[in-house]
Write a protein that holds these residues in place. Sequence first.
Motif, short mmCIF file in Angstrom:
data_model
loop_
_atom_site.label_atom_id
_atom_site.label_comp_id
_atom_site.label_asym_id
_atom_site.label_seq_id
_atom_site.Cartn_x
_atom_site.Cartn_y
_atom_site.Cartn_z
N LEU A 79 0.84 -1.20 0.00
CA LEU A 79 0.00 0.00 0.00
C LEU A 79 0.87 1.24 0.00
N ASP A 80 0.74 2.06 -1.03
CA ASP A 80 1.51 3.31 -1.13
C ASP A 80 0.56 4.48 -0.89
N GLU A 81 0.60 5.02 0.31
CA GLU A 81 -0.27 6.13 0.72
C GLU A 81 -1.76 5.77 0.55
N HIS B 158 2.45 8.69 5.35
CA HIS B 158 3.01 9.96 5.80
C HIS B 158 2.53 10.31 7.20
N ASP B 159 1.37 9.80 7.59
CA ASP B 159 0.86 10.06 8.93
C ASP B 159 1.55 9.10 9.90
N ILE B 160 2.55 9.61 10.60
CA ILE B 160 3.37 8.76 11.47
C ILE B 160 2.54 8.17 12.60
N HIS C 222 -2.00 3.24 23.36
CA HIS C 222 -0.66 3.22 23.97
C HIS C 222 0.44 3.18 22.90
N THR C 223 0.15 3.76 21.74
CA THR C 223 1.13 3.87 20.67
C THR C 223 1.61 5.32 20.56
N PRO C 224 2.76 5.55 19.93
CA PRO C 224 3.28 6.92 19.83
C PRO C 224 2.41 7.82 18.97
N VAL C 225 2.29 9.07 19.40
CA VAL C 225 1.57 10.10 18.66
C VAL C 225 2.52 11.27 18.48
#
Length: 261
Positions: A168-170, A202-204, A254-257
């Motif tokens: 999946l590319d973007e 792109h959305d980390i 509990h994941t990075p934002v």
Amino acid sequence: MTAPILEVEALSLRAGGRTVVEAVGFVLAAGQHLAVIGPNGAGKSTLIHALIGDLAPAAGAIRLSGRTLADWPARERACRVALLPQASALNFPFTVAEVVRLGRGPHASGSVADRRIVGQTLAACDIAHLRDRPYTRLSGGEKQRVQLARVMSQIWRAEDAGERLLLLDEPVAALDLGHQRLVMQQVAELAAQGVAIVSVLHDISLAARYADRMLALRDGRTIAAGTPAEVVTAERMQCLFDTHTRVITHPDSHTPVVLHG
């Protein structure tokens, strides 16, 4: 230990007379989701296209289910590997259902099964109500969901090909927040069914929430690889994007934002 579906070993890629990916490596097993992140021009899309066989390695190797990617006959490979590119040019007035059914082309599963799979993937992408609409009359976000349904239909059933890989590319670039969540949850369901997934996002924060592993590239080289918590740090974001960020932990997942500014 289960044999990996995808092995990328010391992979280097050249395009336009220059090296755009250098010595990248990773292993992906059934059900794992690897998110590739990095700034524009990092080599992310080039890597994705190499994984489907559009670009031959300048060095290193890509193996699918233990066999070098180039050794797979095109139809057998198409039964196992599906790619959603950044842009999908289609200017013919096919209906939405006809576009999605194109994903069944490599298979010999029969019209009855194919119609059922098309219906299931249309529903999964929240576009069943558009099935008879001409594709050319859709909005950008609707077209993106149709194309996602098309590639999902290509690798929808394990019985068609066994081990499956979705690239999946973007995939959520043109989608609103609600449909971003729907698409990523559907991707997670495919992973739960044993599909190995490589996504460029792109959305980390979104990548960190849905991926098991992350690979951070800059100038074609690996800056970091590991779990989202290991990769997504303020220091790494500064190194990747040359900008100040703050990284916090999501209270639910509990994941990075990543917070900007």
